[in-house]
Design a protein around this motif. Structure first.
Motif, mmCIF file in Angstrom:
data_model
loop_
_atom_site.group_PDB
_atom_site.id
_atom_site.type_symbol
_atom_site.label_atom_id
_atom_site.label_comp_id
_atom_site.label_asym_id
_atom_site.label_seq_id
_atom_site.Cartn_x
_atom_site.Cartn_y
_atom_site.Cartn_z
ATOM 1 N N MET A 166 0.837 -1.200 0.000
ATOM 2 C CA MET A 166 0.000 0.000 0.000
ATOM 3 C C MET A 166 0.872 1.251 0.000
ATOM 4 S SD MET A 166 -2.899 -1.173 2.664
ATOM 5 C CE MET A 166 -3.447 -2.863 2.682
ATOM 6 N N ASP A 167 0.323 2.334 -0.499
ATOM 7 C CA ASP A 167 1.028 3.614 -0.502
ATOM 8 C C ASP A 167 0.869 4.304 0.848
ATOM 9 O OD1 ASP A 167 1.751 3.129 -3.096
ATOM 10 O OD2 ASP A 167 0.231 4.424 -3.983
ATOM 11 N N ASP A 168 1.706 5.302 1.089
ATOM 12 C CA ASP A 168 1.669 6.022 2.365
ATOM 13 C C ASP A 168 0.416 6.880 2.525
ATOM 14 O OD1 ASP A 168 4.035 4.965 3.323
ATOM 15 O OD2 ASP A 168 5.257 6.575 2.485
ATOM 16 N N GLU A 169 -0.111 7.404 1.426
ATOM 17 C CA GLU A 169 -1.334 8.206 1.458
ATOM 18 C C GLU A 169 -2.420 7.472 0.683
ATOM 19 O OE1 GLU A 169 -1.105 12.374 0.519
ATOM 20 O OE2 GLU A 169 1.024 12.380 1.032
ATOM 21 N N LEU A 170 -3.500 7.135 1.372
ATOM 22 C CA LEU A 170 -4.604 6.418 0.747
ATOM 23 C C LEU A 170 -5.899 7.197 0.902
ATOM 24 C CD1 LEU A 170 -3.833 2.842 2.094
ATOM 25 C CD2 LEU A 170 -3.318 3.729 -0.179
ATOM 26 N N LYS A 171 -6.780 7.007 -0.051
ATOM 27 C CA LYS A 171 -8.105 7.618 0.009
ATOM 28 C C LYS A 171 -9.125 6.529 -0.289
ATOM 29 C CE LYS A 171 -8.738 11.742 -1.272
ATOM 30 N NZ LYS A 171 -8.869 13.035 -1.948
ATOM 31 N N ILE A 172 -10.169 6.479 0.556
ATOM 32 C CA ILE A 172 -11.287 5.569 0.310
ATOM 33 C C ILE A 172 -12.446 6.418 -0.185
ATOM 34 C CG2 ILE A 172 -12.900 3.901 1.293
ATOM 35 C CD1 ILE A 172 -10.711 3.262 3.395
ATOM 36 N N ASP A 173 -12.924 6.090 -1.364
ATOM 37 C CA ASP A 173 -14.015 6.820 -1.997
ATOM 38 C C ASP A 173 -15.158 5.854 -2.246
ATOM 39 O OD1 ASP A 173 -15.421 8.884 -3.187
ATOM 40 O OD2 ASP A 173 -14.197 8.945 -5.006
ATOM 41 N N PHE A 174 -16.336 6.401 -2.517
ATOM 42 C CA PHE A 174 -17.472 5.584 -2.933
ATOM 43 C C PHE A 174 -18.033 6.198 -4.198
ATOM 44 C CE2 PHE A 174 -21.890 4.304 -3.190
ATOM 45 C CZ PHE A 174 -21.750 2.929 -3.068
ATOM 46 N N VAL A 175 -18.225 5.350 -5.222
ATOM 47 C CA VAL A 175 -18.737 5.809 -6.509
ATOM 48 C C VAL A 175 -20.129 5.210 -6.708
ATOM 49 C CG1 VAL A 175 -18.301 5.906 -8.988
ATOM 50 C CG2 VAL A 175 -16.379 5.893 -7.375
ATOM 51 N N PRO A 176 -21.176 6.038 -6.564
ATOM 52 C CA PRO A 176 -22.545 5.528 -6.680
ATOM 53 C C PRO A 176 -22.862 4.879 -8.027
ATOM 54 C CG PRO A 176 -22.553 7.727 -5.718
ATOM 55 C CD PRO A 176 -21.156 7.453 -6.188
ATOM 56 N N SER A 177 -22.291 5.379 -9.107
ATOM 57 C CA SER A 177 -22.611 4.835 -10.436
ATOM 58 C C SER A 177 -22.198 3.375 -10.600
ATOM 59 C CB SER A 177 -21.971 5.681 -11.537
ATOM 60 O OG SER A 177 -20.562 5.664 -11.413
ATOM 61 N N VAL A 178 -21.201 2.935 -9.832
ATOM 62 C CA VAL A 178 -20.804 1.523 -9.864
ATOM 63 C C VAL A 178 -21.091 0.833 -8.531
ATOM 64 C CG1 VAL A 178 -19.104 1.747 -11.708
ATOM 65 C CG2 VAL A 178 -18.385 2.093 -9.335
ATOM 66 N N ASN A 179 -21.699 1.585 -7.601
ATOM 67 C CA ASN A 179 -22.068 1.067 -6.286
ATOM 68 C C ASN A 179 -20.893 0.359 -5.610
ATOM 69 O OD1 ASN A 179 -23.862 0.711 -4.138
ATOM 70 N ND2 ASN A 179 -24.420 -1.325 -4.843
ATOM 71 N N SER A 180 -19.768 1.060 -5.578
ATOM 72 C CA SER A 180 -18.566 0.429 -5.052
ATOM 73 C C SER A 180 -17.641 1.447 -4.387
ATOM 74 C CB SER A 180 -17.815 -0.256 -6.196
ATOM 75 O OG SER A 180 -16.673 -0.918 -5.712
ATOM 76 N N PHE A 181 -16.946 0.961 -3.359
ATOM 77 C CA PHE A 181 -15.862 1.733 -2.772
ATOM 78 C C PHE A 181 -14.657 1.641 -3.709
ATOM 79 C CE2 PHE A 181 -18.330 0.622 1.018
ATOM 80 C CZ PHE A 181 -18.389 1.846 1.661
ATOM 81 N N GLN A 182 -13.756 2.596 -3.578
ATOM 82 C CA GLN A 182 -12.493 2.573 -4.306
ATOM 83 C C GLN A 182 -11.367 2.902 -3.340
ATOM 84 O OE1 GLN A 182 -12.835 5.470 -7.469
ATOM 85 N NE2 GLN A 182 -13.716 3.953 -8.849
ATOM 86 N N LEU A 183 -10.226 2.278 -3.547
ATOM 87 C CA LEU A 183 -9.032 2.578 -2.765
ATOM 88 C C LEU A 183 -7.999 3.140 -3.732
ATOM 89 C CD1 LEU A 183 -7.534 2.440 -0.041
ATOM 90 C CD2 LEU A 183 -6.698 0.196 -0.743
ATOM 91 N N LYS A 184 -7.578 4.375 -3.472
ATOM 92 C CA LYS A 184 -6.623 5.012 -4.368
ATOM 93 C C LYS A 184 -5.618 5.826 -3.584
ATOM 94 C CE LYS A 184 -10.487 8.065 -5.427
ATOM 95 N NZ LYS A 184 -11.337 8.574 -6.493
ATOM 96 N N SER A 185 -4.565 6.200 -4.286
ATOM 97 C CA SER A 185 -3.534 7.054 -3.722
ATOM 98 C C SER A 185 -3.239 8.134 -4.758
ATOM 99 C CB SER A 185 -2.279 6.241 -3.416
ATOM 100 O OG SER A 185 -1.565 5.961 -4.597
ATOM 101 N N PRO A 186 -2.418 9.117 -4.411
ATOM 102 C CA PRO A 186 -2.058 10.109 -5.418
ATOM 103 C C PRO A 186 -1.321 9.496 -6.616
ATOM 104 C CG PRO A 186 -1.521 10.937 -3.233
ATOM 105 C CD PRO A 186 -1.918 9.493 -3.079
ATOM 106 N N ASN A 187 -0.746 8.318 -6.429
ATOM 107 C CA ASN A 187 0.051 7.680 -7.482
ATOM 108 C C ASN A 187 -0.682 6.648 -8.319
ATOM 109 O OD1 ASN A 187 2.359 9.083 -6.587
ATOM 110 N ND2 ASN A 187 2.651 7.562 -4.984
ATOM 111 N N GLN A 188 -1.747 6.047 -7.759
ATOM 112 C CA GLN A 188 -2.373 4.936 -8.469
ATOM 113 C C GLN A 188 -3.736 4.576 -7.893
ATOM 114 O OE1 GLN A 188 -0.376 1.136 -7.828
ATOM 115 N NE2 GLN A 188 0.485 1.910 -5.913
ATOM 116 N N MET A 189 -4.467 3.789 -8.671
ATOM 117 C CA MET A 189 -5.715 3.192 -8.219
ATOM 118 C C MET A 189 -5.348 1.809 -7.697
ATOM 119 S SD MET A 189 -9.068 3.404 -7.963
ATOM 120 C CE MET A 189 -9.611 4.673 -9.084
ATOM 121 N N LEU A 190 -5.517 1.588 -6.400
ATOM 122 C CA LEU A 190 -5.159 0.299 -5.814
ATOM 123 C C LEU A 190 -6.265 -0.731 -5.982
ATOM 124 C CD1 LEU A 190 -3.554 2.200 -3.034
ATOM 125 C CD2 LEU A 190 -2.379 0.227 -3.957
#
Length: 109
Positions: free
Chosen positions: A74-98
């Motif tokens: 995992m990267d040092d900075e992570l963001k957990i988002d939720f995208v309603p159009s796909v009804n899913s959480f996402q895990l991403k960082s400034p560098n990549q989509m995990l």
């Protein structure tokens, strides 16, 4: 390590957890993937933690626990988002989509 929840992710995880008690674990799941290098990250709500392995990470919502031995993936900075159009959480960082489809699993009893 830093983990930030977006507003949409906060709304969705609050709805999913509701009044359940437990710990949120950002699990690097390797089951059925062949080897540890082929893991998929998921959000698990757990009754108990592994005191030797799970590390508490402060967030802008609630603590999230991460397996110490899997932090390397995992990267040092992570963001957990939720995208309603796909009804899913996402895990991403400034560098990549995990994980563009971060699943949530209730593993409480």
């Amino acid at each position: 390590m830093k983990i930030e929840w977006t507003e949409s992710a906060i709304e969705k995880i609050t709805e999913k957890i509701a009044d359940r008690e437990g710990y949120l674990l950002l699990k690097y799941d390797t089951e059925g993937n062949g080897c540890v290098m082929n893991g998929v990250t998921a959000l698990w709500l757990m009754d108990e933690l592994d005191e030797k392995e799970d590390v508490e990470i402060s967030t802008n919502l609630m603590p999230v626990y991460v397996e110490k031995s899997k932090m390397i993936f995992m990267d040092d900075e992570l963001k957990i988002d939720f995208v309603p159009s796909v009804n899913s959480f996402q895990l991403k960082s400034p560098n990549q989509m995990l994980n563009p489809r971060l699943s949530f699993m209730n593993r409480t009893k």
